[in-house]
Design a protein around this motif. Structure first.
Motif, PDB file in Angstrom:
ATOM      1  N   ARG A   1     -66.495 -93.015  27.609  1.00  0.00           N
ATOM      2  CA  ARG A   1     -66.613 -94.093  28.573  1.00  0.00           C
ATOM      3  C   ARG A   1     -67.122 -95.374  27.909  1.00  0.00           C
ATOM      4  O   ARG A   1     -66.599 -96.451  28.110  1.00  0.00           O
ATOM      5  CB  ARG A   1     -67.589 -93.664  29.698  1.00  0.00           C
ATOM      6  CG  ARG A   1     -67.918 -94.756  30.704  1.00  0.00           C
ATOM      7  CD  ARG A   1     -66.702 -95.179  31.480  1.00  0.00           C
ATOM      8  NE  ARG A   1     -67.047 -96.186  32.467  1.00  0.00           N
ATOM      9  CZ  ARG A   1     -66.181 -96.787  33.250  1.00  0.00           C
ATOM     10  NH1 ARG A   1     -64.910 -96.470  33.164  1.00  0.00           N
ATOM     11  NH2 ARG A   1     -66.564 -97.692  34.123  1.00  0.00           N
ATOM     12  N   LEU A   2     -68.148 -95.251  27.070  1.00  0.00           N
ATOM     13  CA  LEU A   2     -68.731 -96.416  26.427  1.00  0.00           C
ATOM     14  C   LEU A   2     -69.412 -95.995  25.139  1.00  0.00           C
ATOM     15  O   LEU A   2     -70.193 -95.046  25.124  1.00  0.00           O
ATOM     16  CB  LEU A   2     -69.763 -97.077  27.362  1.00  0.00           C
ATOM     17  CG  LEU A   2     -70.513 -98.290  26.814  1.00  0.00           C
ATOM     18  CD1 LEU A   2     -69.535 -99.430  26.570  1.00  0.00           C
ATOM     19  CD2 LEU A   2     -71.591 -98.743  27.794  1.00  0.00           C
ATOM     20  N   LYS A   3     -69.105 -96.697  24.064  1.00  0.00           N
ATOM     21  CA  LYS A   3     -69.750 -96.431  22.779  1.00  0.00           C
ATOM     22  C   LYS A   3     -70.184 -97.754  22.185  1.00  0.00           C
ATOM     23  O   LYS A   3     -69.392 -98.680  22.061  1.00  0.00           O
ATOM     24  CB  LYS A   3     -68.791 -95.703  21.827  1.00  0.00           C
ATOM     25  CG  LYS A   3     -69.458 -95.271  20.534  1.00  0.00           C
ATOM     26  CD  LYS A   3     -68.511 -94.449  19.684  1.00  0.00           C
ATOM     27  CE  LYS A   3     -69.208 -93.931  18.435  1.00  0.00           C
ATOM     28  NZ  LYS A   3     -68.301 -93.104  17.601  1.00  0.00           N
ATOM     29  N   VAL A   4     -71.467 -97.831  21.811  1.00  0.00           N
ATOM     30  CA  VAL A   4     -72.046 -99.083  21.328  1.00  0.00           C
ATOM     31  C   VAL A   4     -72.788 -98.811  20.031  1.00  0.00           C
ATOM     32  O   VAL A   4     -73.466 -97.798  19.888  1.00  0.00           O
ATOM     33  CB  VAL A   4     -73.016 -99.684  22.368  1.00  0.00           C
ATOM     34  CG1 VAL A   4     -73.622-100.980  21.863  1.00  0.00           C
ATOM     35  CG2 VAL A   4     -72.304 -99.930  23.693  1.00  0.00           C
TER      36      VAL A   4
ATOM     37  N   LYS B   1     -70.336 -90.640  27.792  1.00  0.00           N
ATOM     38  CA  LYS B   1     -69.076 -89.903  27.772  1.00  0.00           C
ATOM     39  C   LYS B   1     -68.246 -90.085  29.029  1.00  0.00           C
ATOM     40  O   LYS B   1     -67.024 -90.022  28.981  1.00  0.00           O
ATOM     41  CB  LYS B   1     -69.356 -88.413  27.551  1.00  0.00           C
ATOM     42  CG  LYS B   1     -69.918 -88.091  26.180  1.00  0.00           C
ATOM     43  CD  LYS B   1     -70.069 -86.601  25.982  1.00  0.00           C
ATOM     44  CE  LYS B   1     -70.564 -86.281  24.576  1.00  0.00           C
ATOM     45  NZ  LYS B   1     -70.710 -84.832  24.349  1.00  0.00           N
ATOM     46  N   SER B   2     -68.888 -90.310  30.162  1.00  0.00           N
ATOM     47  CA  SER B   2     -68.150 -90.381  31.417  1.00  0.00           C
ATOM     48  C   SER B   2     -68.829 -91.354  32.369  1.00  0.00           C
ATOM     49  O   SER B   2     -70.061 -91.485  32.359  1.00  0.00           O
ATOM     50  CB  SER B   2     -68.056 -89.000  32.067  1.00  0.00           C
ATOM     51  OG  SER B   2     -67.527 -89.078  33.376  1.00  0.00           O
ATOM     52  N   ALA B   3     -68.019 -92.016  33.197  1.00  0.00           N
ATOM     53  CA  ALA B   3     -68.571 -92.919  34.193  1.00  0.00           C
ATOM     54  C   ALA B   3     -69.366 -92.163  35.252  1.00  0.00           C
ATOM     55  O   ALA B   3     -70.279 -92.710  35.863  1.00  0.00           O
ATOM     56  CB  ALA B   3     -67.446 -93.724  34.850  1.00  0.00           C
ATOM     57  N   LYS B   4     -69.028 -90.898  35.467  1.00  0.00           N
ATOM     58  CA  LYS B   4     -69.732 -90.092  36.458  1.00  0.00           C
ATOM     59  C   LYS B   4     -71.069 -89.583  35.929  1.00  0.00           C
ATOM     60  O   LYS B   4     -71.932 -89.194  36.715  1.00  0.00           O
ATOM     61  CB  LYS B   4     -68.857 -88.909  36.883  1.00  0.00           C
ATOM     62  CG  LYS B   4     -67.555 -89.316  37.575  1.00  0.00           C
ATOM     63  CD  LYS B   4     -66.738 -88.084  37.964  1.00  0.00           C
ATOM     64  CE  LYS B   4     -65.432 -88.482  38.636  1.00  0.00           C
ATOM     65  NZ  LYS B   4     -64.630 -87.291  39.008  1.00  0.00           N
TER      66      LYS B   4
END
Length: 212
Positions: free
Chosen positions: A70-73, A98-101
């Protein structure tokens, strides 16, 4: 002039005569070349103005590869305040959701800077999982916590509550307080008040010089 020379000159005259293909090509280039020069000049003027601006485009969703993450920074940081309004800063070399949920953010090379009542404190660990909903961090050890006035803790795994400034260990713990050193199978620490509750094989070695 020989017959061959006259024949060559006749062909050249016919090739360059008005209405020939060469004549049409020259007429076309007289229009196209100046227009091309104008386009290049306009690009040289306006292209620097578009540098750094956003570019809009449309992607075909059927041809775009969908990331499982989902998002990696890289080099992530999170700032907030505890229940007393004191600031804290949580940083990591990398963070992954890993997931928006799932709100949990996995962090690697974790560090926390906490402002205590009587001075700053730091916490360092290889990694952990941060829940921004309740602002708690499940930390993987080894964990090193260093507080003001020589207060320190070392443990292998713990849960840190950034709002309440408390830490609950999930394994053996050792540490240093004003009176001396301690160890136990587990502990619950109020970091701001430097209060530690020890469970299981609790041991405290008092240094008389510190206890005065």
């Amino acid at each position: 002039m020989s017959e061959l020379a006259r024949d060559i000159r006749s062909k050249r005259q016919h090739w360059a005569a008005p209405g020939s293909n060469h004549d049409h090509l020259v007429a076309t280039l007289r229009i196209v070349l100046p227009a091309a020069v104008g386009v290049v000049a306009a690009m040289m003027v306006f292209l620097p103005l578009t540098h750094g601006q956003e570019v809009s485009f449309v992607l075909d969703k059927n041809k775009v590869e969908v990331s499982k993450e989902r998002l990696k920074v890289q080099t992530a940081s999170y700032r907030g305040q505890d229940n007393k309004g004191q600031p804290f800063l949580l940083t990591a070399e990398s963070a992954l959701q890993k997931s928006a949920k799932d709100p949990i953010i996995a962090m690697q090379t974790l560090a926390a800077q906490l402002q205590m009542t009587d001075g700053p404190a730091t916490l360092r660990a290889p990694g952990g999982r941060f829940n921004p909903t309740n602002q708690q961090v499940a930390i993987d050890g080894p964990i090193t916590f260093a507080g003001p006035k020589g207060y320190s803790l070392q443990t292998n795994a713990a849960t840190l509550d950034l709002k309440a400034k408390t830490m609950q260990s999930e394994g053996g713990v050792t540490g240093t307080v004003r009176q001396g050193t301690f160890s136990a199978d587990s502990m619950h620490a109020d970091l701001d008040n430097r209060s530690v509750s020890l469970d299981g094989h609790a041991r405290l070695r008092i240094d008389p010089r510190r206890a005065r």
